[in-house]
Scaffold this motif. Structure first.
Motif, PDB file in Angstrom:
ATOM      1  N   TYR A  20       0.835  -1.205   0.000  1.00 32.87           N
ATOM      2  CA  TYR A  20       0.000   0.000   0.000  1.00 32.87           C
ATOM      3  C   TYR A  20       0.867   1.250   0.000  1.00 32.87           C
ATOM      4  O   TYR A  20       0.633   2.198  -0.765  1.00 32.87           O
ATOM      5  N   GLN A  21       1.894   1.252   0.848  1.00 26.27           N
ATOM      6  CA  GLN A  21       2.765   2.421   0.955  1.00 26.27           C
ATOM      7  C   GLN A  21       3.632   2.609  -0.288  1.00 26.27           C
ATOM      8  O   GLN A  21       4.117   3.714  -0.545  1.00 26.27           O
ATOM      9  N   ALA A  22       3.807   1.528  -1.055  1.00 29.07           N
ATOM     10  CA  ALA A  22       4.568   1.626  -2.310  1.00 29.07           C
ATOM     11  C   ALA A  22       3.687   2.058  -3.475  1.00 29.07           C
ATOM     12  O   ALA A  22       4.139   2.094  -4.619  1.00 29.07           O
ATOM     13  N   GLY A  23       2.428   2.386  -3.187  1.00 31.81           N
ATOM     14  CA  GLY A  23       1.515   2.821  -4.236  1.00 31.81           C
ATOM     15  C   GLY A  23       0.819   1.679  -4.946  1.00 31.81           C
ATOM     16  O   GLY A  23       0.165   1.891  -5.972  1.00 31.81           O
ATOM     17  N   GLU A  24       0.959   0.449  -4.410  1.00 30.41           N
ATOM     18  CA  GLU A  24       0.345  -0.735  -5.023  1.00 30.41           C
ATOM     19  C   GLU A  24      -0.911  -1.115  -4.228  1.00 30.41           C
ATOM     20  O   GLU A  24      -1.031  -2.226  -3.708  1.00 30.41           O
ATOM     21  N   GLN A  25      -1.857  -0.180  -4.161  1.00 34.82           N
ATOM     22  CA  GLN A  25      -3.034  -0.405  -3.329  1.00 34.82           C
ATOM     23  C   GLN A  25      -3.857  -1.613  -3.785  1.00 34.82           C
ATOM     24  O   GLN A  25      -4.355  -2.382  -2.960  1.00 34.82           O
ATOM     25  N   THR A  26      -3.997  -1.786  -5.092  1.00 32.00           N
ATOM     26  CA  THR A  26      -4.784  -2.925  -5.587  1.00 32.00           C
ATOM     27  C   THR A  26      -4.126  -4.246  -5.199  1.00 32.00           C
ATOM     28  O   THR A  26      -4.805  -5.188  -4.758  1.00 32.00           O
ATOM     29  N   ALA A  27      -2.820  -4.327  -5.347  1.00 31.37           N
ATOM     30  CA  ALA A  27      -2.095  -5.547  -4.978  1.00 31.37           C
ATOM     31  C   ALA A  27      -2.160  -5.810  -3.476  1.00 31.37           C
ATOM     32  O   ALA A  27      -2.078  -6.964  -3.034  1.00 31.37           O
ATOM     33  N   ALA A  28      -2.287  -4.751  -2.691  1.00 28.31           N
ATOM     34  CA  ALA A  28      -2.320  -4.895  -1.232  1.00 28.31           C
ATOM     35  C   ALA A  28      -3.623  -5.497  -0.734  1.00 28.31           C
ATOM     36  O   ALA A  28      -3.651  -6.152   0.317  1.00 28.31           O
ATOM     37  N   GLN A  29      -4.721  -5.288  -1.474  1.00 25.84           N
ATOM     38  CA  GLN A  29      -6.052  -5.654  -0.977  1.00 25.84           C
ATOM     39  C   GLN A  29      -6.172  -7.102  -0.519  1.00 25.84           C
ATOM     40  O   GLN A  29      -6.669  -7.356   0.591  1.00 25.84           O
ATOM     41  N   PRO A  30      -5.766  -8.093  -1.332  1.00 25.21           N
ATOM     42  CA  PRO A  30      -5.948  -9.479  -0.866  1.00 25.21           C
ATOM     43  C   PRO A  30      -5.205  -9.784   0.423  1.00 25.21           C
ATOM     44  O   PRO A  30      -5.678 -10.560   1.252  1.00 25.21           O
ATOM     45  N   HIS A  31      -4.050  -9.148   0.602  1.00 22.54           N
ATOM     46  CA  HIS A  31      -3.247  -9.415   1.803  1.00 22.54           C
ATOM     47  C   HIS A  31      -3.901  -8.866   3.067  1.00 22.54           C
ATOM     48  O   HIS A  31      -3.761  -9.451   4.143  1.00 22.54           O
ATOM     49  N   PHE A  32      -4.607  -7.752   2.952  1.00 27.30           N
ATOM     50  CA  PHE A  32      -5.346  -7.247   4.108  1.00 27.30           C
ATOM     51  C   PHE A  32      -6.462  -8.218   4.497  1.00 27.30           C
ATOM     52  O   PHE A  32      -6.826  -8.328   5.672  1.00 27.30           O
ATOM     53  N   GLY A  33      -6.993  -8.940   3.512  1.00 27.32           N
ATOM     54  CA  GLY A  33      -8.074  -9.886   3.783  1.00 27.32           C
ATOM     55  C   GLY A  33      -7.623 -11.267   4.224  1.00 27.32           C
ATOM     56  O   GLY A  33      -8.401 -12.014   4.825  1.00 27.32           O
ATOM     57  N   HIS A  34      -6.371 -11.612   3.965  1.00 26.78           N
ATOM     58  CA  HIS A  34      -5.901 -12.969   4.263  1.00 26.78           C
ATOM     59  C   HIS A  34      -5.999 -13.369   5.741  1.00 26.78           C
ATOM     60  O   HIS A  34      -6.286 -14.545   6.037  1.00 26.78           O
ATOM     61  N   PRO A  35      -5.747 -12.460   6.700  1.00 26.86           N
ATOM     62  CA  PRO A  35      -5.897 -12.888   8.099  1.00 26.86           C
ATOM     63  C   PRO A  35      -7.284 -13.427   8.410  1.00 26.86           C
ATOM     64  O   PRO A  35      -7.425 -14.385   9.179  1.00 26.86           O
ATOM     65  N   ILE A  36      -8.312 -12.840   7.790  1.00 30.56           N
ATOM     66  CA  ILE A  36      -9.677 -13.319   8.005  1.00 30.56           C
ATOM     67  C   ILE A  36      -9.916 -14.612   7.233  1.00 30.56           C
ATOM     68  O   ILE A  36     -10.366 -15.627   7.780  1.00 30.56           O
ATOM     69  N   HIS A  37      -9.581 -14.599   5.948  1.00 24.82           N
ATOM     70  CA  HIS A  37      -9.962 -15.698   5.067  1.00 24.82           C
ATOM     71  C   HIS A  37      -9.126 -16.964   5.268  1.00 24.82           C
ATOM     72  O   HIS A  37      -9.606 -18.074   5.030  1.00 24.82           O
ATOM     73  N   GLU A  38      -7.876 -16.799   5.704  1.00 29.53           N
ATOM     74  CA  GLU A  38      -6.985 -17.959   5.791  1.00 29.53           C
ATOM     75  C   GLU A  38      -6.708 -18.430   7.223  1.00 29.53           C
ATOM     76  O   GLU A  38      -6.237 -19.549   7.405  1.00 29.53           O
ATOM     77  N   HIS A  39      -6.956 -17.568   8.215  1.00 29.30           N
ATOM     78  CA  HIS A  39      -6.523 -17.925   9.574  1.00 29.30           C
ATOM     79  C   HIS A  39      -7.595 -17.788  10.648  1.00 29.30           C
ATOM     80  O   HIS A  39      -7.579 -18.538  11.626  1.00 29.30           O
ATOM     81  N   TYR A  40      -8.501 -16.826  10.502  1.00 27.51           N
ATOM     82  CA  TYR A  40      -9.387 -16.545  11.630  1.00 27.51           C
ATOM     83  C   TYR A  40     -10.295 -17.727  11.963  1.00 27.51           C
ATOM     84  O   TYR A  40     -10.524 -18.041  13.139  1.00 27.51           O
ATOM     85  N   GLY A  41     -10.814 -18.401  10.950  1.00 19.40           N
ATOM     86  CA  GLY A  41     -11.683 -19.540  11.205  1.00 19.40           C
ATOM     87  C   GLY A  41     -10.998 -20.637  11.999  1.00 19.40           C
ATOM     88  O   GLY A  41     -11.611 -21.280  12.863  1.00 19.40           O
ATOM     89  N   VAL A  42      -9.706 -20.848  11.723  1.00 15.27           N
ATOM     90  CA  VAL A  42      -8.927 -21.858  12.452  1.00 15.27           C
ATOM     91  C   VAL A  42      -8.739 -21.432  13.906  1.00 15.27           C
ATOM     92  O   VAL A  42      -8.777 -22.253  14.826  1.00 15.27           O
ATOM     93  N   LEU A  43      -8.541 -20.133  14.108  1.00 12.85           N
ATOM     94  CA  LEU A  43      -8.225 -19.610  15.440  1.00 12.85           C
ATOM     95  C   LEU A  43      -9.443 -19.397  16.324  1.00 12.85           C
ATOM     96  O   LEU A  43      -9.325 -19.382  17.556  1.00 12.85           O
TER      97      LEU A  43
END
Length: 204
Positions: A20-43
């Motif tokens: 995001y800070q490098a100006g790649e906001q679109t590329a950043a989006q999935p990574h902001f969501g990964h904690p929810i989609h890939e880990h929260y259900g397990v935790l």
């Protein structure tokens, strides 16, 4: 593993912020969501068993905040809140365990092995085939290194110096969160760089 899943959340968010800070906001989006989609259900069951507050809404608030492009300064509070929630959950691990060198070393090893797996998924025949996995793997190695640095006093001075140097050598595979035109290392070359880290951490 409870602790390492939380650490992986931090890895996703670290690389998301970098992008995001490098100006790649679109590329950043999935990574902001990964904690929810890939880990929260397990935790979630573990969080409930520990009597900890549900912090999925805090993660979701961050995802919503970064969805609209804008200056990072306007997103920083939501990011800090998400990190604070993750850190609080990590801190719930018994203090003696958190301060145990074997526990910390094993946590780093889990992150590093996952990073290698993600990198293998990212690279094929000298080309990137999945840049998102390249970015995930960078986040996991940065987080593993941060775990080492946060618990530096657990390690003998010579071992700590060797580990830090091995981390720096390994991180050459990821010159930045934004993937280079072609991979700096093959998965096999990265595995060889990781060997020193794995061997040293494995001694604990």
């Amino acid at each position: 593993m409870y602790f390492t899943n939380l650490a992986m959340m931090k890895g996703h968010l670290a690389v998301a912020r970098e992008l995001y800070q490098a100006g790649e906001q679109t590329a950043a989006q999935p990574h902001f969501g990964h904690p929810i989609h890939e880990h929260y259900g397990v935790l979630e069951p573990a969080l409930e068993a520990r009597g900890l507050e549900d912090f999925e809404p805090t993660l979701e608030a961050l995802v919503e905040t970064v969805r609209d492009d804008g200056e990072w300064e306007n997103k920083a509070d939501a990011y800090a809140a998400a990190l604070e929630a993750i850190n609080a959950a990590m801190h719930d691990v018994d203090g003696e365990l958190r301060d145990d060198v074997a526990f910390q070393s094993r946590a780093q090893l889990v992150l590093l092995r996952q990073a290698l797996h993600e990198y293998e998924e990212a690279v094929d025949d000298g080309q990137f085939v999945n840049v998102v996995e390249y970015q995930d793997s960078r986040g996991f190695v940065l987080t593993a290194k941060a775990l080492l640095e946060a618990q530096a006093d657990l390690y003998a001075d010579d071992a700590y110096g060797d580990l830090l140097a091995a981390y720096e050598s390994t991180l050459e595979a990821w010159p930045s969160a934004v993937a280079p035109e072609t991979p700096v290392m093959t998965p096999g070359e990265l595995s060889a760089r990781l060997f020193k880290l794995e061997a040293t951490l494995g001694r604990y």
